[in-house]
Design an enzyme around this catalytic site. Sequence first.
Site, PDB file in Angstrom:
ATOM      1  N   GLU A 284       0.835  -1.201   0.000  1.00  0.00           N
ATOM      2  CA  GLU A 284       0.000   0.000   0.000  1.00  0.00           C
ATOM      3  C   GLU A 284       0.873   1.255   0.000  1.00  0.00           C
ATOM      4  O   GLU A 284       0.560   2.245  -0.668  1.00  0.00           O
ATOM      5  CB  GLU A 284      -0.923  -0.026   1.230  1.00  0.00           C
ATOM      6  CG  GLU A 284      -2.190   0.761   1.066  1.00  0.00           C
ATOM      7  CD  GLU A 284      -3.188   0.472   2.196  1.00  0.00           C
ATOM      8  OE1 GLU A 284      -4.008  -0.436   2.019  1.00  0.00           O
ATOM      9  OE2 GLU A 284      -3.121   1.133   3.246  1.00  0.00           O
ATOM     10  N   GLU A 287       2.161   1.786  -3.408  1.00  0.00           N
ATOM     11  CA  GLU A 287       1.065   2.289  -4.244  1.00  0.00           C
ATOM     12  C   GLU A 287       0.846   3.788  -3.999  1.00  0.00           C
ATOM     13  O   GLU A 287       0.682   4.573  -4.936  1.00  0.00           O
ATOM     14  CB  GLU A 287      -0.208   1.503  -3.915  1.00  0.00           C
ATOM     15  CG  GLU A 287      -1.359   1.774  -4.857  1.00  0.00           C
ATOM     16  CD  GLU A 287      -2.621   1.004  -4.460  1.00  0.00           C
ATOM     17  OE1 GLU A 287      -2.637   0.361  -3.392  1.00  0.00           O
ATOM     18  OE2 GLU A 287      -3.592   1.076  -5.223  1.00  0.00           O
ATOM     19  N   CYS A 310      -7.887  -1.933   4.259  1.00  0.00           N
ATOM     20  CA  CYS A 310      -7.689  -3.037   5.211  1.00  0.00           C
ATOM     21  C   CYS A 310      -8.991  -3.513   5.826  1.00  0.00           C
ATOM     22  O   CYS A 310      -9.076  -4.633   6.316  1.00  0.00           O
ATOM     23  CB  CYS A 310      -6.804  -2.605   6.371  1.00  0.00           C
ATOM     24  SG  CYS A 310      -5.237  -1.999   5.843  1.00  0.00           S
ATOM     25  N   SER A 330      -7.264   1.722  -2.235  1.00  0.00           N
ATOM     26  CA  SER A 330      -6.042   0.988  -2.523  1.00  0.00           C
ATOM     27  C   SER A 330      -6.423  -0.406  -3.015  1.00  0.00           C
ATOM     28  O   SER A 330      -7.377  -1.006  -2.522  1.00  0.00           O
ATOM     29  CB  SER A 330      -5.206   0.863  -1.249  1.00  0.00           C
ATOM     30  OG  SER A 330      -4.237  -0.134  -1.425  1.00  0.00           O
ATOM     31  N   LYS A 369     -14.839  -9.758   8.639  1.00  0.00           N
ATOM     32  CA  LYS A 369     -13.758 -10.598   8.104  1.00  0.00           C
ATOM     33  C   LYS A 369     -14.281 -11.959   7.665  1.00  0.00           C
ATOM     34  O   LYS A 369     -13.704 -12.611   6.803  1.00  0.00           O
ATOM     35  CB  LYS A 369     -12.657 -10.781   9.151  1.00  0.00           C
ATOM     36  CG  LYS A 369     -11.814  -9.534   9.386  1.00  0.00           C
ATOM     37  CD  LYS A 369     -10.833  -9.279   8.261  1.00  0.00           C
ATOM     38  CE  LYS A 369     -10.113  -7.946   8.444  1.00  0.00           C
ATOM     39  NZ  LYS A 369      -9.399  -7.546   7.218  1.00  0.00           N
ATOM     40  N   GLU A 372     -15.488 -11.344   4.319  1.00  0.00           N
ATOM     41  CA  GLU A 372     -14.342 -11.092   3.441  1.00  0.00           C
ATOM     42  C   GLU A 372     -13.676 -12.396   3.016  1.00  0.00           C
ATOM     43  O   GLU A 372     -13.376 -12.599   1.832  1.00  0.00           O
ATOM     44  CB  GLU A 372     -13.322 -10.183   4.144  1.00  0.00           C
ATOM     45  CG  GLU A 372     -12.166  -9.800   3.238  1.00  0.00           C
ATOM     46  CD  GLU A 372     -11.074  -9.017   3.967  1.00  0.00           C
ATOM     47  OE1 GLU A 372     -10.798  -7.882   3.576  1.00  0.00           O
ATOM     48  OE2 GLU A 372     -10.495  -9.549   4.943  1.00  0.00           O
ATOM     49  N   GLU A 377     -13.283 -13.764  -4.974  1.00  0.00           N
ATOM     50  CA  GLU A 377     -11.981 -13.391  -5.522  1.00  0.00           C
ATOM     51  C   GLU A 377     -10.822 -13.830  -4.625  1.00  0.00           C
ATOM     52  O   GLU A 377      -9.669 -13.751  -5.026  1.00  0.00           O
ATOM     53  CB  GLU A 377     -11.921 -11.881  -5.827  1.00  0.00           C
ATOM     54  CG  GLU A 377     -12.291 -10.944  -4.701  1.00  0.00           C
ATOM     55  CD  GLU A 377     -13.780 -10.577  -4.668  1.00  0.00           C
ATOM     56  OE1 GLU A 377     -14.617 -11.450  -4.989  1.00  0.00           O
ATOM     57  OE2 GLU A 377     -14.099  -9.447  -4.300  1.00  0.00           O
ATOM     58  N   CYS A 514     -10.101  -1.327  14.968  1.00  0.00           N
ATOM     59  CA  CYS A 514     -10.358  -2.748  15.278  1.00  0.00           C
ATOM     60  C   CYS A 514     -10.469  -3.016  16.775  1.00  0.00           C
ATOM     61  O   CYS A 514     -11.113  -3.980  17.185  1.00  0.00           O
ATOM     62  CB  CYS A 514      -9.264  -3.621  14.699  1.00  0.00           C
ATOM     63  SG  CYS A 514      -8.902  -3.250  12.986  1.00  0.00           S
TER      64      CYS A 514
END
Lengths: 594, 163
Positions: A284, A287, A310, A330, A369, A372, A377, A514
């Site tokens: 990141e 990037e 994230c 990102s 999560k 996720e 993908e 978090c």
Amino acid sequence: MEKINLTIDNRNVEIPKGSTILEAANSVGIRIPTLCHMKLHDLCYENQPGACRICVVEVDGRRNLAPACKTECTANMVIKTHTPRVLNARRTVMELILSNHPNECLTCSKNGYCDLQSVAHDLGIREIRYKGEISKFTPDISPSIVRNMDKCIMCRRCEEACNTIQSVGALSAINRGFEAVVGTAFGRDISGSTCTYCGQCVAICPTGALEERTHIDEVLAALANPSKKVVVQTAPAVRVALGKDFGYEPGSDVTGKMVSALRQLGFDYVFDTDFAADLTIMEEGTELLGRIKEFLAGNEEVKLPLMTSCCPGWVSFMEQHYPDMLDNLSTAKSPQQMFGAIAKNYFAPIAGVDRKDLVVVSIMPCVAKKFECGREEFAVDGDADVNYSLTTRELAHLIRYANIDFNHLIEGDFDAPLGESTGASVIFGTTGGVIEAAVRTAYEVHTGKPLPKVDFQELRGFEGIRSATIDFEGVKLNIGIAHGLANARKLVEEAKAGKSPFHAIEVMACPGGCIGGGGQPFHRGDMEVLRKRQAALYCADSAKELRKSHENPFIISLYKEFLGEPNNELAHSLLHTHYHDRKVVICCTDKEKK
Amino acid sequence: MENKICMPKCKVEEIQGICREFNNDPGELINILHRTQSLLGYLPMEVQEVIAEEINIPAAKIYGVVTFYSYFTMLPKGKYPISICMGTACYVRGAEKVLDEFKRQLGIGVGETTDDGLFSIDCLRCVGACGLAPVVTIGSKVYGRLAPEKVRDVLSDYYLREG
């Protein structure tokens, strides 16, 4: 501020004018029971619909009982909080609530953690005198959240969190009277709503109405299967929250005991998501520097501000609410998924196992999560990079299932190579942490010089939106930080209007980051819990010898031996992702449909 | 998640027009819903989504309001909506028997619409004509002292009108 005096339970109390009876009582340690009320001042969260009526008190000169959470104090008020009349009213209210509540405490996932249960216990409810119809709702099971609306007491904390703190608007009170319930638009399943799975509704639900979708049984089965190698990764925020379930003070860092507990549970390798957080910074950060270089070179097409990716709740929010801004996110995968990709593609061959026989489990402070790790993908031929994601609370349950005496464990260390991490990665668990970690690395990579100071106090704190300018030796980098999706929405709107002053924006969906995640041990409205968790993470950071992601020796060798350079083709195929437009759109058809 | 809502363009524009008349003000939601329902006869999911998008509030909030007030309906009403008063005066003078007769004749329940789309049945509380109890309204026409035996005749007038 003007102060007034009043009497509560024969004690003189001096409080600022405008305080509620509940606040006045709390200030002198008188604990009036509450159910619907919840106030997190620093996060601007306030739920006081005055709906449950469990907090009623007697006020001299007032005919009826007053709800303590909604009644403002006046000078010389005389309040009694435990007269027979008050206790009788509270018991009646509680019995009425319980008359439409499934009496299944022993088999409820909230058993032992339920506000309704503890208030009923405190009130000494021994029978329920009211019998009547009982609500029957079908459980709504999504990849992250399970809704058991039979257990809803209409406190509406979740509605407030979903709409005010998160501005997601998936939940609203629907229907009326006995049918009334907090639900989604058109009674859809939660997975068909605008829910981002941030889990803040779960974090503050006083009953078992909202809970995480558990994957404990799947993990136990994998651990018991001799043909599988099972690896575990633990997110930074877990280690400073897990201890709460075993009697530790809020914010106690129990990393070593957690590692030993996981080993005792039978995980073949105990690794750290922090390692992947360092990797995230490499990708990141590169990037970000790349986009800024292009921008400075005059390329006006380059998408700035770059927004962190994230947090899966935040990513879902962007996909559902701002699909036209997805290019600002990102492309770097989250640390959980970077870990999964490295575990299955790099570590599995080293360990001599086929990727399908390597089961990757993550311990996360998060319910999003779970969604996720199930995204298409992030799987190869149906085999997910991360097979199961458990919350901090589920890990605590696992530890108890396995008869582990957590408090007396000898502290252990993470396994190599995916267990090594720097201080930069551990602060990923708090708001401001990801961007601070990114700045530490980006500064040194960009300038080629060591940082004069590693701590960026200007990026830390609890305000919902923060900003800072970091001088990269002439290049001034404007940074925005938001936690809580309603705050994030403000920064996105600004960027959408082309008025964002920022080059980079860090967003965490949960208030506090978090540490306040939807999968953490319940904070029960106590802001101190979040503060202590945050302080513990910064403390763990400063205790580390290496505090910049690019100094992690295992990260250096991973690039040298396997990946090559950050953002190169291999890194892109393994460590970066793409996003989908999931917004509800109105399509106009030309003709009237019959 | 099904994320496409398809509607005829002219309808979308009509609904957007109503929202704009109220300056897209979320505080005017109830007025917007009233106007939209009087235009379309009911407030199906698609319509609520269009309003949500236009005045920028969550669809869940609109659904909450629509399900809270009994006046709003998500199902299409009949061409001739029948409302039977269940207020105290009408009730004691046999409104329930009248309701049962309508249900029997039409083969539908309260809140439902006949397959031919002609009739729907609803109950309401008092139209302010207690002297005429039991009272039934069909569209804007009021029927007073309606005995169950007369229900068939009343309905046949409408069937005749429809040919």
